[in-house]
Design a protein around this motif. Sequence first.
Motif, PDB file in Angstrom:
ATOM      1  N   THR A  25     -64.912 -57.445  34.269  1.00  0.00           N
ATOM      2  CA  THR A  25     -66.312 -57.238  34.633  1.00  0.00           C
ATOM      3  C   THR A  25     -66.889 -56.090  33.815  1.00  0.00           C
ATOM      4  O   THR A  25     -67.976 -56.211  33.250  1.00  0.00           O
ATOM      5  N   GLN A  28     -68.107 -56.918  30.416  1.00  0.00           N
ATOM      6  CA  GLN A  28     -69.351 -57.684  30.297  1.00  0.00           C
ATOM      7  C   GLN A  28     -70.599 -56.821  30.453  1.00  0.00           C
ATOM      8  O   GLN A  28     -71.708 -57.290  30.257  1.00  0.00           O
ATOM      9  N   GLY A 149     -71.642 -57.101  39.083  1.00  0.00           N
ATOM     10  CA  GLY A 149     -71.648 -57.591  37.712  1.00  0.00           C
ATOM     11  C   GLY A 149     -72.291 -58.957  37.608  1.00  0.00           C
ATOM     12  O   GLY A 149     -73.110 -59.213  36.708  1.00  0.00           O
ATOM     13  N   LYS A 150     -71.959 -59.823  38.529  1.00  0.00           N
ATOM     14  CA  LYS A 150     -72.499 -61.182  38.517  1.00  0.00           C
ATOM     15  C   LYS A 150     -74.009 -61.169  38.758  1.00  0.00           C
ATOM     16  O   LYS A 150     -74.756 -61.918  38.119  1.00  0.00           O
ATOM     17  N   LYS A 153     -75.606 -59.900  35.425  1.00  0.00           N
ATOM     18  CA  LYS A 153     -75.470 -60.805  34.279  1.00  0.00           C
ATOM     19  C   LYS A 153     -76.147 -62.158  34.517  1.00  0.00           C
ATOM     20  O   LYS A 153     -76.458 -62.855  33.553  1.00  0.00           O
ATOM     21  N   GLN A 154     -76.331 -62.519  35.762  1.00  0.00           N
ATOM     22  CA  GLN A 154     -76.963 -63.782  36.144  1.00  0.00           C
ATOM     23  C   GLN A 154     -76.360 -64.953  35.371  1.00  0.00           C
ATOM     24  O   GLN A 154     -75.160 -65.163  35.421  1.00  0.00           O
ATOM     25  N   ASN A 156     -75.734 -65.278  32.373  1.00  0.00           N
ATOM     26  CA  ASN A 156     -74.863 -64.848  31.274  1.00  0.00           C
ATOM     27  C   ASN A 156     -73.485 -64.370  31.757  1.00  0.00           C
ATOM     28  O   ASN A 156     -72.680 -63.897  30.957  1.00  0.00           O
ATOM     29  N   TRP A 157     -73.238 -64.469  33.058  1.00  0.00           N
ATOM     30  CA  TRP A 157     -71.948 -64.074  33.623  1.00  0.00           C
ATOM     31  C   TRP A 157     -70.865 -65.000  33.101  1.00  0.00           C
ATOM     32  O   TRP A 157     -70.995 -66.227  33.138  1.00  0.00           O
ATOM     33  N   GLU A 158     -69.788 -64.408  32.609  1.00  0.00           N
ATOM     34  CA  GLU A 158     -68.617 -65.175  32.192  1.00  0.00           C
ATOM     35  C   GLU A 158     -67.647 -65.211  33.364  1.00  0.00           C
ATOM     36  O   GLU A 158     -67.101 -64.176  33.744  1.00  0.00           O
ATOM     37  N   SER A 159     -67.451 -66.390  33.905  1.00  0.00           N
ATOM     38  CA  SER A 159     -66.625 -66.546  35.096  1.00  0.00           C
ATOM     39  C   SER A 159     -65.234 -65.964  34.878  1.00  0.00           C
ATOM     40  O   SER A 159     -64.638 -66.107  33.811  1.00  0.00           O
TER      41      SER A 159
END
Length: 178
Positions: A25, A28, A149-150, A153-154, A156-159
Amino acid sequence: MTVAEIYLDSLKKRLLGYKVLAEKTFAQLNDEQLHWQPAGEPNNIYIIVKHMSGNMLSRFTDFLTSDGEKPWRERDAEFTDDQPTGTKAAMLEIWEKGWDCLMATLNSLQEGDLAKTIYIRTEPHSVMDALNRQLAHYPYHIGQILYLGKIMKQENWESLSIPKGGSQQFNQEKASGK
């Protein structure tokens, strides 16, 4: 392996797995995002890291021989962002200091230590119970870090796990040995 060794190995594996999720996290996010707070003044990521590190240092310094709430700990100060323009690198130093203390203690524990009694704020705990207490506490805060973080990043969040809609593909790849 003894049951104690299996337990300690499992504990370390679980804790380090959560550590990696938090670090993925952090990777990112930029410096500014680590200090972002949603409305209502909940903790930002920097504050959560500062609190977790303070807790780790207090609980795991002289773990078997002194109360886990050290007189030098300033817990209330952990909940202020005293570095609102601080860098990710500076935050990671705080993060690693706590984890280094925790892991050094876990690596030093012996089978006979698990049944010993230690104290946290004068309350007696078996070592195993105290460790389980921290295994619940740290993932709780790491979940907060991931959630913040999620939110930031909305799209653009990398799971960090199986992405939405990807369960079937993941299970098929696992079954085929990938």
